[in-house]
Design a protein around this motif. Structure first.
Motif, PDB file in Angstrom:
ATOM      1  N   THR A 168       0.887  -1.193   0.118  1.00 40.60           N
ATOM      2  CA  THR A 168       0.005   0.054  -0.151  1.00 40.60           C
ATOM      3  C   THR A 168       1.014   1.399   0.076  1.00 40.60           C
ATOM      4  OG1 THR A 168      -1.321  -1.194   1.475  1.00 40.60           O
ATOM      5  CG2 THR A 168      -2.058   0.926   0.927  1.00 40.60           C
ATOM      6  N   CYS A 169       1.985   1.234   0.618  1.00 38.51           N
ATOM      7  CA  CYS A 169       2.777   2.489   0.884  1.00 38.51           C
ATOM      8  C   CYS A 169       4.105   2.557   0.164  1.00 38.51           C
ATOM      9  CB  CYS A 169       2.900   2.684   2.515  1.00 38.51           C
ATOM     10  SG  CYS A 169       1.590   2.329   3.368  1.00 38.51           S
ATOM     11  N   CYS A 176       5.479   4.749  -2.736  1.00 43.08           N
ATOM     12  CA  CYS A 176       6.048   6.215  -2.494  1.00 43.08           C
ATOM     13  C   CYS A 176       6.796   6.257  -1.321  1.00 43.08           C
ATOM     14  CB  CYS A 176       4.571   7.037  -2.154  1.00 43.08           C
ATOM     15  SG  CYS A 176       3.470   7.122  -3.557  1.00 43.08           S
ATOM     16  N   ALA A 189       9.961  14.669  -2.575  1.00 46.44           N
ATOM     17  CA  ALA A 189       8.706  13.953  -3.508  1.00 46.44           C
ATOM     18  C   ALA A 189       7.978  13.226  -2.286  1.00 46.44           C
ATOM     19  CB  ALA A 189       9.062  13.014  -4.540  1.00 46.44           C
ATOM     20  N   LEU A 233       5.951  12.226  14.631  1.00 42.91           N
ATOM     21  CA  LEU A 233       4.367  12.711  14.527  1.00 42.91           C
ATOM     22  C   LEU A 233       3.772  12.010  15.459  1.00 42.91           C
ATOM     23  CD1 LEU A 233       4.333  11.460  10.736  1.00 42.91           C
ATOM     24  CD2 LEU A 233       4.714  13.709  11.670  1.00 42.91           C
ATOM     25  N   TYR A 259      -2.797  12.070  14.641  1.00 42.62           N
ATOM     26  CA  TYR A 259      -2.269  12.604  13.202  1.00 42.62           C
ATOM     27  C   TYR A 259      -1.912  11.733  12.247  1.00 42.62           C
ATOM     28  CZ  TYR A 259       0.198  14.965   9.557  1.00 42.62           C
ATOM     29  OH  TYR A 259       0.819  15.275   8.372  1.00 42.62           O
ATOM     30  N   ALA A 261      -3.564  11.250   8.212  1.00 47.55           N
ATOM     31  CA  ALA A 261      -2.794  11.406   7.298  1.00 47.55           C
ATOM     32  C   ALA A 261      -2.992  10.343   6.301  1.00 47.55           C
ATOM     33  CB  ALA A 261      -1.320  11.457   7.389  1.00 47.55           C
ATOM     34  N   LEU A 306      -2.948  13.756   2.721  1.00 45.05           N
ATOM     35  CA  LEU A 306      -2.304  15.252   3.136  1.00 45.05           C
ATOM     36  C   LEU A 306      -2.089  16.088   1.999  1.00 45.05           C
ATOM     37  CD1 LEU A 306      -1.110  16.895   5.553  1.00 45.05           C
ATOM     38  CD2 LEU A 306       1.060  15.510   5.142  1.00 45.05           C
ATOM     39  N   GLY A 334      -0.466  19.965   1.111  1.00 42.75           N
ATOM     40  CA  GLY A 334      -0.107  21.235   1.891  1.00 42.75           C
ATOM     41  C   GLY A 334       1.292  21.053   1.917  1.00 42.75           C
ATOM     42  N   ILE A 358       4.998  20.805   3.788  1.00 41.33           N
ATOM     43  CA  ILE A 358       5.424  20.391   4.916  1.00 41.33           C
ATOM     44  C   ILE A 358       6.942  20.241   4.617  1.00 41.33           C
ATOM     45  CG2 ILE A 358       3.432  18.876   5.291  1.00 41.33           C
ATOM     46  CD1 ILE A 358       5.110  16.420   4.719  1.00 41.33           C
ATOM     47  N   VAL A 360      10.343  18.195   6.364  1.00 37.13           N
ATOM     48  CA  VAL A 360      10.703  17.090   7.240  1.00 37.13           C
ATOM     49  C   VAL A 360      12.108  17.011   7.417  1.00 37.13           C
ATOM     50  CG1 VAL A 360      10.783  14.571   7.581  1.00 37.13           C
ATOM     51  CG2 VAL A 360       8.697  15.705   6.738  1.00 37.13           C
ATOM     52  N   TYR A 370       8.407  19.464   1.316  1.00 37.08           N
ATOM     53  CA  TYR A 370       7.492  18.523   0.653  1.00 37.08           C
ATOM     54  C   TYR A 370       6.305  19.224   0.256  1.00 37.08           C
ATOM     55  CZ  TYR A 370      11.062  14.795   1.977  1.00 37.08           C
ATOM     56  OH  TYR A 370      12.036  14.483   2.095  1.00 37.08           O
ATOM     57  N   VAL A 409       0.891  15.480  -2.690  1.00 37.39           N
ATOM     58  CA  VAL A 409      -0.372  15.171  -2.218  1.00 37.39           C
ATOM     59  C   VAL A 409      -0.289  13.778  -1.886  1.00 37.39           C
ATOM     60  CG1 VAL A 409      -2.927  14.901  -3.201  1.00 37.39           C
ATOM     61  CG2 VAL A 409      -1.833  17.089  -3.770  1.00 37.39           C
ATOM     62  N   LEU A 437      -8.960   1.147   3.011  1.00 35.45           N
ATOM     63  CA  LEU A 437      -8.238   0.129   3.733  1.00 35.45           C
ATOM     64  C   LEU A 437      -9.436  -0.325   5.269  1.00 35.45           C
ATOM     65  CD1 LEU A 437      -4.532   1.410   4.270  1.00 35.45           C
ATOM     66  CD2 LEU A 437      -5.369  -0.564   2.822  1.00 35.45           C
TER      67      LEU A 437
HETATM   68  C1  HEC Z   1       0.952   8.230  -4.074  1.00 34.55           C
HETATM   69  C2  HEC Z   1       1.943   8.390  -3.085  1.00 34.55           C
HETATM   70  C3  HEC Z   1       1.685   7.875  -1.561  1.00 34.55           C
HETATM   71  C4  HEC Z   1       1.376   7.009  -0.950  1.00 34.55           C
HETATM   72  C5  HEC Z   1       0.686   5.584  -1.687  1.00 34.55           C
HETATM   73  C6  HEC Z   1       1.439   6.932   0.398  1.00 34.55           C
HETATM   74  N1  HEC Z   1       1.716   8.244   0.807  1.00 34.55           N
HETATM   75 FE1  HEC Z   1       2.176   9.001   2.554  1.00 34.55          FE
HETATM   76  N2  HEC Z   1       2.710  10.756   1.643  1.00 34.55           N
HETATM   77  C7  HEC Z   1       2.944  11.041   0.455  1.00 34.55           C
HETATM   78  C8  HEC Z   1       3.093  12.469   0.198  1.00 34.55           C
HETATM   79  C9  HEC Z   1       3.262  13.000  -1.225  1.00 34.55           C
HETATM   80  C10 HEC Z   1       3.064  12.776   1.472  1.00 34.55           C
HETATM   81  C11 HEC Z   1       3.534  14.248   1.806  1.00 34.55           C
HETATM   82  C12 HEC Z   1       2.182  15.379   1.341  1.00 34.55           C
HETATM   83  C13 HEC Z   1       2.473  16.851   1.592  1.00 34.55           C
HETATM   84  O1  HEC Z   1       3.541  17.125   0.951  1.00 34.55           O
HETATM   85  O2  HEC Z   1       1.391  17.428   1.771  1.00 34.55           O
HETATM   86  C14 HEC Z   1       2.737  11.744   2.494  1.00 34.55           C
HETATM   87  C15 HEC Z   1       2.686  11.993   3.631  1.00 34.55           C
HETATM   88  C16 HEC Z   1       2.590  10.791   4.790  1.00 34.55           C
HETATM   89  C17 HEC Z   1       2.546  11.153   6.092  1.00 34.55           C
HETATM   90  C18 HEC Z   1       2.753  12.364   6.919  1.00 34.55           C
HETATM   91  C19 HEC Z   1       4.066  12.890   7.020  1.00 34.55           C
HETATM   92  C20 HEC Z   1       4.293  14.254   7.669  1.00 34.55           C
HETATM   93  O3  HEC Z   1       5.397  14.568   8.044  1.00 34.55           O
HETATM   94  O4  HEC Z   1       3.551  14.772   8.155  1.00 34.55           O
HETATM   95  C21 HEC Z   1       2.444   9.917   6.514  1.00 34.55           C
HETATM   96  C22 HEC Z   1       2.311   9.361   8.046  1.00 34.55           C
HETATM   97  C23 HEC Z   1       2.392   8.978   5.487  1.00 34.55           C
HETATM   98  N3  HEC Z   1       2.664   9.652   4.365  1.00 34.55           N
HETATM   99  C24 HEC Z   1       2.247   7.568   5.581  1.00 34.55           C
HETATM  100  C25 HEC Z   1       1.871   6.616   4.495  1.00 34.55           C
HETATM  101  C26 HEC Z   1       1.417   5.614   4.770  1.00 34.55           C
HETATM  102  C27 HEC Z   1       1.426   4.599   6.193  1.00 34.55           C
HETATM  103  C28 HEC Z   1       1.140   4.994   3.605  1.00 34.55           C
HETATM  104  C29 HEC Z   1       0.298   3.528   3.345  1.00 34.55           C
HETATM  105  C30 HEC Z   1      -0.955   3.530   3.765  1.00 34.55           C
HETATM  106  C31 HEC Z   1       1.156   5.995   2.573  1.00 34.55           C
HETATM  107  N4  HEC Z   1       1.657   7.102   3.362  1.00 34.55           N
HETATM  108  C32 HEC Z   1       0.847   6.017   1.200  1.00 34.55           C
HETATM  109  C33 HEC Z   1       2.685  10.087  -0.763  1.00 34.55           C
HETATM  110  C34 HEC Z   1       2.130   8.726  -0.398  1.00 34.55           C
END
Ligand code: HEC
Length: 266
Positions: A146-147, A150, A161, A172, A179, A183, A188, A190, A192, A194, A199, A202, A209
């Motif tokens: 799932t994650c 990225c 990215a 976090l 939070y 997310a 999310l 906007g 941020i 880190v 970053y 989106v 899920l």
């Molecule tokens: C399509 C790409 C993508 C997928 C798939 C994705 N993310 Fe992300 N995630 C991002 C991006 C891009 C950001 C930062 C968004 C922003 O800049 O505002 C982010 C931000 C986050 C953050 C917040 C980080 C912060 O510092 O606030 C968390 C926690 C996170 N993701 C967890 C996950 C988890 C766990 C999964 C799987 C369930 C997941 N992400 C799936 C692209 C993805």
């Protein structure tokens, strides 16, 4: 006196009649060919009106009960009936995970671990009674599917990215336990920062899920890649109930960003 007369095999009259007969015969043959070419052997074919096929189709449709044919190739099926059909027949790769916990329901009676030895090892004691929370699935394969596209299998993300989760997720949690759930659930959007990298992407919502799966992924993210060592004292793993509670908030990805700012994260 020279004899100018010649003998011919056929008289002129015979040649004329032969030519005349020949043309008539040719005409007859042409007419016959024309007739053969244009006449079709219609007896061999049967004209179909499709009604037999339609009747078969109707019968097949009627055998699916709870199914309403709206005509024009559209149909409506009651969601409960659809779920019954799925349960009956199964679905190949439905794209979501089973709602039922993989383990049988746990004993929910509040038996504290301290009480268990005092009762002298009754059947109700033991490990089962200690966890009133249903066991979660394994978070690692769920994170991978799932994650990781990225945030990467290493949790390091991709600079500029996709933010890292390794070395970052516990921060976090410490800022706002809900939070990270928000997310993942709502996504999310906007700008941020880190670890001094900005970053502005989106993150998609993951509301599809199951609660238990989302909790399992979050617990994996909080403890994998050495993150466990950075967790604040008193860390409580996420439960399906935690995710359910956050799910009810129905936030927009930009509102999740506002909550991030409110939690003091830059
Ligand atoms: C399509 C790409 C993508 C997928 C798939 C994705 N993310 Fe992300 N995630 C991002 C991006 C891009 C950001 C930062 C968004 C922003 O800049 O505002 C982010 C931000 C986050 C953050 C917040 C980080 C912060 O510092 O606030 C968390 C926690 C996170 N993701 C967890 C996950 C988890 C766990 C999964 C799987 C369930 C997941 N992400 C799936 C692209 C993805």
């Amino acid at each position: 006196m020279p004899d100018n007369s010649r003998d011919y095999l056929f008289s002129e009259g015979q040649v004329r009649s032969a030519v005349a007969l020949g043309s008539v015969g040719m005409g007859v043959i042409l007419l016959a060919l024309l007739f053969l070419a244009t006449s079709r052997p219609q007896g061999k074919y049967q004209i179909l009106d499709g009604s037999a096929h339609q009747a078969d189709l109707q019968a097949a449709v009627a055998s699916i009960t709870g199914y309403e044919d709206l005509g024009g190739g559209k149909a409506r099926i009651d969601i409960n009936r659809a779920m019954e059909l799925v349960a009956e027949r199964g679905v190949v790769n439905p794209g979501f995970h089973s709602a039922a916990p993989a383990t049988p329901p746990q004993v929910t009676a509040p038996v504290t671990p301290a009480e268990t030895p005092a009762t002298g090892g009754t059947q109700a004691g033991g490990t089962e009674a200690q966890t009133s929370v249903p066991a979660l699935p394994d978070g690692e394969p769920l994170y991978m599917s799932t994650c990781s596209a990225c945030h990467q299998a290493t949790g390091m993300g991709i600079p500029m990215a996709f933010p890292p989760l390794a070395g970052h997720a516990p921060e976090l949690y410490a800022a706002d336990r809900d939070y990270p759930v928000e997310a993942v659930a709502f996504g999310l959007q906007g700008s941020i920062s880190v670890h001094n990298t900005t970053y502005n992407g989106v993150m998609p919502s993951h509301l599809h899920l199951q609660d238990a799966d989302m909790a399992a992924i979050l617990n994996y993210v909080m403890t994998a890649w050495g993150n466990e060592a950075d967790l604040p004292a008193g860390f409580e793993p996420y439960t399906a109930a935690d995710v359910e509670a956050v799910r009810g908030m129905m936030l927009m990805a930009t509102e999740v960003h506002a909550n991030r700012v409110a939690a003091g994260l830059d």
